[in-house]
Scaffold this motif. Sequence first.
Motif, PDB file in Angstrom:
ATOM      1  N   ASN A 138      48.183  33.071  43.796  1.00  0.00           N
ATOM      2  CA  ASN A 138      48.766  34.421  43.869  1.00  0.00           C
ATOM      3  C   ASN A 138      47.996  35.436  43.036  1.00  0.00           C
ATOM      4  O   ASN A 138      48.570  36.403  42.522  1.00  0.00           O
ATOM      5  CB  ASN A 138      50.243  34.404  43.414  1.00  0.00           C
ATOM      6  N   PHE A 139      46.680  35.233  42.896  1.00  0.00           N
ATOM      7  CA  PHE A 139      45.841  36.204  42.191  1.00  0.00           C
ATOM      8  C   PHE A 139      45.836  37.505  42.988  1.00  0.00           C
ATOM      9  O   PHE A 139      45.562  37.520  44.197  1.00  0.00           O
ATOM     10  CB  PHE A 139      44.418  35.639  42.041  1.00  0.00           C
ATOM     11  N   MET A 140      46.103  38.631  42.334  1.00  0.00           N
ATOM     12  CA  MET A 140      46.335  39.898  43.016  1.00  0.00           C
ATOM     13  C   MET A 140      45.089  40.444  43.730  1.00  0.00           C
ATOM     14  O   MET A 140      45.181  40.947  44.850  1.00  0.00           O
ATOM     15  CB  MET A 140      46.841  40.945  42.015  1.00  0.00           C
ATOM     16  N   ASN A 141      43.916  40.346  43.105  1.00  0.00           N
ATOM     17  CA  ASN A 141      42.698  40.966  43.654  1.00  0.00           C
ATOM     18  C   ASN A 141      41.762  39.941  44.290  1.00  0.00           C
ATOM     19  O   ASN A 141      40.546  40.060  44.179  1.00  0.00           O
ATOM     20  CB  ASN A 141      41.966  41.732  42.547  1.00  0.00           C
ATOM     21  N   LYS A 142      42.314  38.954  44.968  1.00  0.00           N
ATOM     22  CA  LYS A 142      41.500  37.896  45.541  1.00  0.00           C
ATOM     23  C   LYS A 142      40.492  38.448  46.550  1.00  0.00           C
ATOM     24  O   LYS A 142      39.313  38.063  46.539  1.00  0.00           O
ATOM     25  CB  LYS A 142      42.389  36.860  46.227  1.00  0.00           C
ATOM     26  N   ASP A 143      40.900  39.344  47.414  1.00  0.00           N
ATOM     27  CA  ASP A 143      40.001  39.889  48.434  1.00  0.00           C
ATOM     28  C   ASP A 143      38.858  40.675  47.804  1.00  0.00           C
ATOM     29  O   ASP A 143      37.715  40.599  48.266  1.00  0.00           O
ATOM     30  CB  ASP A 143      40.776  40.780  49.410  1.00  0.00           C
ATOM     31  N   GLU A 144      39.161  41.435  46.762  1.00  0.00           N
ATOM     32  CA  GLU A 144      38.135  42.209  46.076  1.00  0.00           C
ATOM     33  C   GLU A 144      37.118  41.273  45.408  1.00  0.00           C
ATOM     34  O   GLU A 144      35.900  41.511  45.462  1.00  0.00           O
ATOM     35  CB  GLU A 144      38.767  43.121  45.020  1.00  0.00           C
ATOM     36  N   VAL A 145      37.624  40.222  44.794  1.00  0.00           N
ATOM     37  CA  VAL A 145      36.735  39.247  44.160  1.00  0.00           C
ATOM     38  C   VAL A 145      35.838  38.587  45.211  1.00  0.00           C
ATOM     39  O   VAL A 145      34.628  38.427  45.008  1.00  0.00           O
ATOM     40  CB  VAL A 145      37.547  38.178  43.403  1.00  0.00           C
ATOM     41  N   GLY A 146      36.425  38.212  46.344  1.00  0.00           N
ATOM     42  CA  GLY A 146      35.655  37.572  47.410  1.00  0.00           C
ATOM     43  C   GLY A 146      34.562  38.493  47.941  1.00  0.00           C
ATOM     44  O   GLY A 146      33.427  38.051  48.174  1.00  0.00           O
ATOM     45  N   LYS A 147      34.894  39.778  48.145  1.00  0.00           N
ATOM     46  CA  LYS A 147      33.916  40.745  48.663  1.00  0.00           C
ATOM     47  C   LYS A 147      32.740  40.892  47.698  1.00  0.00           C
ATOM     48  O   LYS A 147      31.576  40.886  48.113  1.00  0.00           O
ATOM     49  CB  LYS A 147      34.604  42.094  48.870  1.00  0.00           C
ATOM     50  N   ARG A 148      33.058  40.999  46.422  1.00  0.00           N
ATOM     51  CA  ARG A 148      31.993  41.190  45.424  1.00  0.00           C
ATOM     52  C   ARG A 148      31.190  39.907  45.203  1.00  0.00           C
ATOM     53  O   ARG A 148      29.997  39.953  44.921  1.00  0.00           O
ATOM     54  CB  ARG A 148      32.598  41.679  44.108  1.00  0.00           C
ATOM     55  N   LEU A 149      31.840  38.753  45.348  1.00  0.00           N
ATOM     56  CA  LEU A 149      31.131  37.490  45.196  1.00  0.00           C
ATOM     57  C   LEU A 149      30.133  37.294  46.334  1.00  0.00           C
ATOM     58  O   LEU A 149      29.038  36.750  46.128  1.00  0.00           O
ATOM     59  CB  LEU A 149      32.134  36.325  45.160  1.00  0.00           C
ATOM     60  N   LYS A 150      30.482  37.753  47.541  1.00  0.00           N
ATOM     61  CA  LYS A 150      29.560  37.667  48.671  1.00  0.00           C
ATOM     62  C   LYS A 150      28.366  38.595  48.480  1.00  0.00           C
ATOM     63  O   LYS A 150      27.218  38.209  48.640  1.00  0.00           O
ATOM     64  CB  LYS A 150      30.284  38.063  49.968  1.00  0.00           C
ATOM     65  N   ARG A 151      28.673  39.863  48.139  1.00  0.00           N
ATOM     66  CA  ARG A 151      27.627  40.876  48.031  1.00  0.00           C
ATOM     67  C   ARG A 151      26.762  40.647  46.796  1.00  0.00           C
ATOM     68  O   ARG A 151      25.544  40.667  46.853  1.00  0.00           O
ATOM     69  CB  ARG A 151      28.286  42.254  47.983  1.00  0.00           C
ATOM     70  N   PHE A 152      27.385  40.508  45.670  1.00  0.00           N
ATOM     71  CA  PHE A 152      26.783  40.107  44.392  1.00  0.00           C
ATOM     72  C   PHE A 152      25.648  41.020  43.938  1.00  0.00           C
ATOM     73  O   PHE A 152      24.574  40.576  43.533  1.00  0.00           O
ATOM     74  CB  PHE A 152      26.300  38.658  44.469  1.00  0.00           C
ATOM     75  N   THR A 153      25.878  42.303  44.004  1.00  0.00           N
ATOM     76  CA  THR A 153      24.928  43.260  43.433  1.00  0.00           C
ATOM     77  C   THR A 153      25.106  43.284  41.920  1.00  0.00           C
ATOM     78  O   THR A 153      26.109  42.758  41.394  1.00  0.00           O
ATOM     79  CB  THR A 153      25.174  44.660  43.992  1.00  0.00           C
ATOM     80  N   PRO A 154      24.159  43.904  41.168  1.00  0.00           N
ATOM     81  CA  PRO A 154      24.335  44.003  39.718  1.00  0.00           C
ATOM     82  C   PRO A 154      25.672  44.648  39.331  1.00  0.00           C
ATOM     83  O   PRO A 154      26.302  44.233  38.354  1.00  0.00           O
ATOM     84  CB  PRO A 154      23.155  44.883  39.292  1.00  0.00           C
ATOM     85  N   GLU A 155      26.115  45.617  40.113  1.00  0.00           N
ATOM     86  CA  GLU A 155      27.409  46.253  39.829  1.00  0.00           C
ATOM     87  C   GLU A 155      28.556  45.266  40.062  1.00  0.00           C
ATOM     88  O   GLU A 155      29.527  45.210  39.297  1.00  0.00           O
ATOM     89  CB  GLU A 155      27.594  47.477  40.723  1.00  0.00           C
TER      90      GLU A 155
END
Length: 299
Positions: free
Chosen positions: A163-180
């Motif tokens: 039930n982690f609230m920002n799971k989708d955001e974490v997944g999106k950033r983990l895929k893209r993985f830019t320095p930001e």
Amino acid sequence: MFSKEPKFTEVNLYRLLVLWTVFLLLLSCSDLFKKEVKKKPIARVGDSYLYQEDLAPLITENMSKGDSASFAVNYINNWASDQLLLSRAKINLSEDKLGEYDALVDDYRTDLYTRAYKEALVSQAADSLITQKQLETFYEQGKENFKLKERIARLRFVALPKNFMNKDEVGKRLKRFTPEDVRYLDSIGVQFNKLNFNDSIWVRYARIFEEIPPINVDNADKYLKKSQFFELEDSIGVYLGKIEEIKDINEIAPLSFIKPTIEQVLLSRRKIDYLRKLETELLDEAIKDKEFEVFENKK
């Protein structure tokens, strides 16, 4: 003009004897002033003694009085048994056997001392620095010897609480993985159960199975593919991951993966070369100083 040579008269002899006697007395007196330390025996078998000083270091502070007493009794009994067996062995074994075992003991003692001395010399003198160029040269020359015996992969992943609230955001950033994205994920990393962002390190499949339990031997081919992104769940939490690259059995292992092994091989070779050189120099020096010589066997 040369002076006359002094005659060795009875008076001179008497004075020499007096001086020598005084010297011996002073020498013996100095020994008398040394405090004689007597060892306290706690057990005896024949002419062999077990002293309190032998047992004391084995009694640790965390032992109770009862434990230390029990330990002491067992140790003394074991020591006595060994001494009795040794004395019986010396009586009952043949001279040939005793000579054979004495030779083995001498060989072991020699090996133990020389090995310890060699290790000390190597640790002090041998160069332990292996350069990247040396690693690469050794790797390129023997690539065919570095085939993998297990599957490995490079990946990044996070383990999130259920039930982690920002799971989708974490997944999106983990895929893209830019320095930001990396900075963002690092900033909230304390909320993750696990994380691994260093996707340049090769990891054994067995380690992946440990860290990400939903992935196992049976389904590894489904989830561990190059560029594959996965989202898996178990009773503990949710696992998000991105596979960068995989290497299969019998493929050539990457240099970064086998670097520790190559370093050990190179250091071992360097150690052997150093010891060979040392032994040669020792023999040459001993021959030069007439400390070592081989006698011709003339028939």
